[in-house]
Write a protein that holds these residues in place. Structure first.
Motif, PDB file in Angstrom:
ATOM      1  N   UNK A 159       7.500  -7.616  16.073  1.00  0.00           N
ATOM      2  CA  UNK A 159       8.036  -6.396  15.471  1.00  0.00           C
ATOM      3  C   UNK A 159       7.709  -6.325  13.982  1.00  0.00           C
ATOM      4  N   UNK A 160       7.819  -7.462  13.311  1.00  0.00           N
ATOM      5  CA  UNK A 160       7.540  -7.496  11.877  1.00  0.00           C
ATOM      6  C   UNK A 160       6.091  -7.101  11.597  1.00  0.00           C
ATOM      7  N   UNK A 161       5.169  -7.641  12.390  1.00  0.00           N
ATOM      8  CA  UNK A 161       3.767  -7.320  12.183  1.00  0.00           C
ATOM      9  C   UNK A 161       3.450  -5.870  12.563  1.00  0.00           C
ATOM     10  N   UNK A 162       4.084  -5.378  13.619  1.00  0.00           N
ATOM     11  CA  UNK A 162       3.885  -3.985  14.018  1.00  0.00           C
ATOM     12  C   UNK A 162       4.353  -3.051  12.912  1.00  0.00           C
ATOM     13  N   UNK A 163       5.523  -3.337  12.355  1.00  0.00           N
ATOM     14  CA  UNK A 163       6.044  -2.504  11.273  1.00  0.00           C
ATOM     15  C   UNK A 163       5.133  -2.570  10.044  1.00  0.00           C
ATOM     16  N   UNK A 164       4.617  -3.751   9.754  1.00  0.00           N
ATOM     17  CA  UNK A 164       3.719  -3.897   8.617  1.00  0.00           C
ATOM     18  C   UNK A 164       2.451  -3.068   8.816  1.00  0.00           C
ATOM     19  N   UNK A 166       2.125  -0.426  10.748  1.00  0.00           N
ATOM     20  CA  UNK A 166       2.472   0.991  10.675  1.00  0.00           C
ATOM     21  C   UNK A 166       2.565   1.463   9.232  1.00  0.00           C
ATOM     22  N   UNK A 167       3.173   0.653   8.391  1.00  0.00           N
ATOM     23  CA  UNK A 167       3.297   1.026   6.993  1.00  0.00           C
ATOM     24  C   UNK A 167       1.930   1.073   6.303  1.00  0.00           C
ATOM     25  N   UNK A 168       1.045   0.153   6.715  1.00  0.00           N
ATOM     26  CA  UNK A 168      -0.299   0.178   6.148  1.00  0.00           C
ATOM     27  C   UNK A 168      -1.018   1.475   6.530  1.00  0.00           C
ATOM     28  N   UNK A 169      -0.860   1.892   7.782  1.00  0.00           N
ATOM     29  CA  UNK A 169      -1.471   3.144   8.229  1.00  0.00           C
ATOM     30  C   UNK A 169      -0.911   4.315   7.429  1.00  0.00           C
ATOM     31  N   UNK A 170       0.412   4.353   7.294  1.00  0.00           N
ATOM     32  CA  UNK A 170       1.035   5.435   6.521  1.00  0.00           C
ATOM     33  C   UNK A 170       0.573   5.414   5.070  1.00  0.00           C
ATOM     34  N   UNK A 171       0.424   4.214   4.526  1.00  0.00           N
ATOM     35  CA  UNK A 171       0.010   4.050   3.131  1.00  0.00           C
ATOM     36  C   UNK A 171      -1.369   4.669   2.894  1.00  0.00           C
ATOM     37  N   UNK A 172      -2.316   4.334   3.753  1.00  0.00           N
ATOM     38  CA  UNK A 172      -3.685   4.821   3.548  1.00  0.00           C
ATOM     39  C   UNK A 172      -3.827   6.287   3.929  1.00  0.00           C
ATOM     40  N   UNK A 173      -3.066   6.756   4.895  1.00  0.00           N
ATOM     41  CA  UNK A 173      -3.087   8.180   5.209  1.00  0.00           C
ATOM     42  C   UNK A 173      -2.520   8.996   4.053  1.00  0.00           C
ATOM     43  N   UNK A 174      -1.472   8.483   3.437  1.00  0.00           N
ATOM     44  CA  UNK A 174      -0.898   9.177   2.279  1.00  0.00           C
ATOM     45  C   UNK A 174      -1.921   9.261   1.149  1.00  0.00           C
ATOM     46  N   UNK A 282       2.301  -3.152  -5.159  1.00  0.00           N
ATOM     47  CA  UNK A 282       2.144  -3.237  -3.717  1.00  0.00           C
ATOM     48  C   UNK A 282       2.585  -4.608  -3.192  1.00  0.00           C
ATOM     49  N   UNK A 283       3.464  -4.600  -2.209  1.00  0.00           N
ATOM     50  CA  UNK A 283       3.893  -5.824  -1.539  1.00  0.00           C
ATOM     51  C   UNK A 283       5.063  -6.532  -2.196  1.00  0.00           C
ATOM     52  N   UNK A 284       5.552  -6.023  -3.341  1.00  0.00           N
ATOM     53  CA  UNK A 284       6.653  -6.666  -4.045  1.00  0.00           C
ATOM     54  C   UNK A 284       7.970  -6.029  -3.623  1.00  0.00           C
ATOM     55  N   UNK A 285       8.964  -6.884  -3.267  1.00  0.00           N
ATOM     56  CA  UNK A 285      10.289  -6.390  -2.901  1.00  0.00           C
ATOM     57  C   UNK A 285      11.331  -7.022  -3.809  1.00  0.00           C
ATOM     58  N   UNK A 286      12.361  -6.235  -4.106  1.00  0.00           N
ATOM     59  CA  UNK A 286      13.428  -6.762  -4.965  1.00  0.00           C
ATOM     60  C   UNK A 286      14.232  -7.837  -4.243  1.00  0.00           C
TER      61      UNK A 286
END
Length: 336
Positions: A159-164, A166-174, A282-286
């Protein structure tokens, strides 16, 4: 028959030069006639000076008018090019002198070609994203089956990799959408409409925590860009605010120097000043223990910069974090 730009400029120059030469001639005649050696009866010729003066001034005025009339289409062209640049128009409209019209037609053809090329590129990117989403959905189903089979660690990892991904796809589409925004220069969307829709969605999404989302955005505030991109930017900021808010988040906006400035405040724990710039990378979380990929704020930053805007984080009057999103404002329609 309308005169061409070249003809108007030549005619204007001839008339202006004729007027100047007439003025010089009058000055010489006036100097001669007022010389002491000139007989008195010659002074009667001075009555012709008034007529000649009128002719001279008329020639100069006509020359100035012809030049101004000839340059007027260039001023209109400049204004219409500015409208294309500012996103108020998609092409350069109007008729222009024969010397300029071919350039305008070539420019419009170039704009149409660019729009078509970017549209094809976006379609290809959308097809690629759609093609990747099906395998990702299958992987998500595999994760559900792994969890049902008593393998929660494997399911969580999938699930973690799938979500990652998906976010990459959304990132580049944006990115692709924002980079193509120049090909749709007339794109304008209301900030209030986007904020209200996102507030309703996120209120339902965080219903278990009863987060109250207030929207204080004037209806006339508009963003010069695509609605999807504003939703992406504002949605990420508001979702981040809801994740950390205790009970309240507020979206508001102001206009300043041809920009619309949208602020998103929350009453959460806030963020250390040293982290405010870092979390936009990119990739940094609080908080590494919190769910997510660290791409949300980076997407906002990159999209804002592609539009010539910016995003910044700082302390909020509510006690938590304030995100300030600065974007180009859509030009307001002028009456008449």
């Amino acid at each position: 028959m309308a005169l061409s730009l070249r003809a108007r400029l030549i005619l204007g120059a001839v008339l202006w030069t004729g007027g100047i030469l007439t003025v010089i001639s009058l000055a010489l005649v006036w100097a001669i006639l007022h010389h002491p050696a000139v007989p008195d009866h010659i002074h009667r010729l001075m009555r012709h000076d008034i007529l000649m003066s009128i002719v001279a001034v008329s020639c100069m005025a006509a020359g100035f008018w012809q030049v101004r009339r000839g340059l007027a289409p260039m001023l209109r062209l400049r204004g219409r090019l500015a409208r294309v640049r500012d996103g108020a128009a998609a092409r350069v409209d109007g008729s222009y002198p024969a010397e300029v019209q071919p350039l305008v037609e070539d420019l419009n053809a170039l704009l149409e070609h660019r729009e078509a090329a970017v549209g094809r590129a976006l379609a290809k990117a959308g097809d690629l994203a759609h093609g990747l989403k099906t395998p990702l959905a299958l992987l998500a189903q595999d994760a559900a089956r792994a969890e049902a089979a008593g393998q929660p660690e494997i399911a969580a990892a999938i699930r973690q990799q799938v979500e990652r991904m998906r976010r990459q796809i959304d990132y580049h589409l944006a990115h692709a959408r924002a980079a193509a925004s120049g090909a749709a220069p007339g794109a304008v969307c209301a900030v209030d409409a986007s904020a209200q829709a996102l507030a309703r969605t996120l209120t339902r999404l965080h219903a278990d925590r009863a987060i109250a989302i207030a929207v204080a955005v004037p209806g006339e505030h508009a963003f010069r860009g695509q609605r999807e991109d504003l939703d992406e930017m504002l949605g990420n900021l508001l979702d981040n605010a809801c994740k950390w808010a205790r009970v309240r988040a507020v979206v508001s906006s102001t206009e300043m120097d041809a920009a619309v400035v949208v602020t998103v405040d929350d009453d959460g724990p806030g963020l250390e000043a040293s982290m405010c710039e870092a979390v936009l990378q990119r990739g940094v979380r609080a908080d590494e223990s919190a769910p997510g990929t660290g791409l949300g704020l980076a997407i906002v930053r990159d999209l804002a910069e592609l539009y010539g805007g910016s995003v910044a984080l700082g302390p909020s009057p509510l006690g938590g974090l304030r995100a300030t999103l600065r974007l180009p404002a859509a030009p307001r329609a002028t009456p008449g």
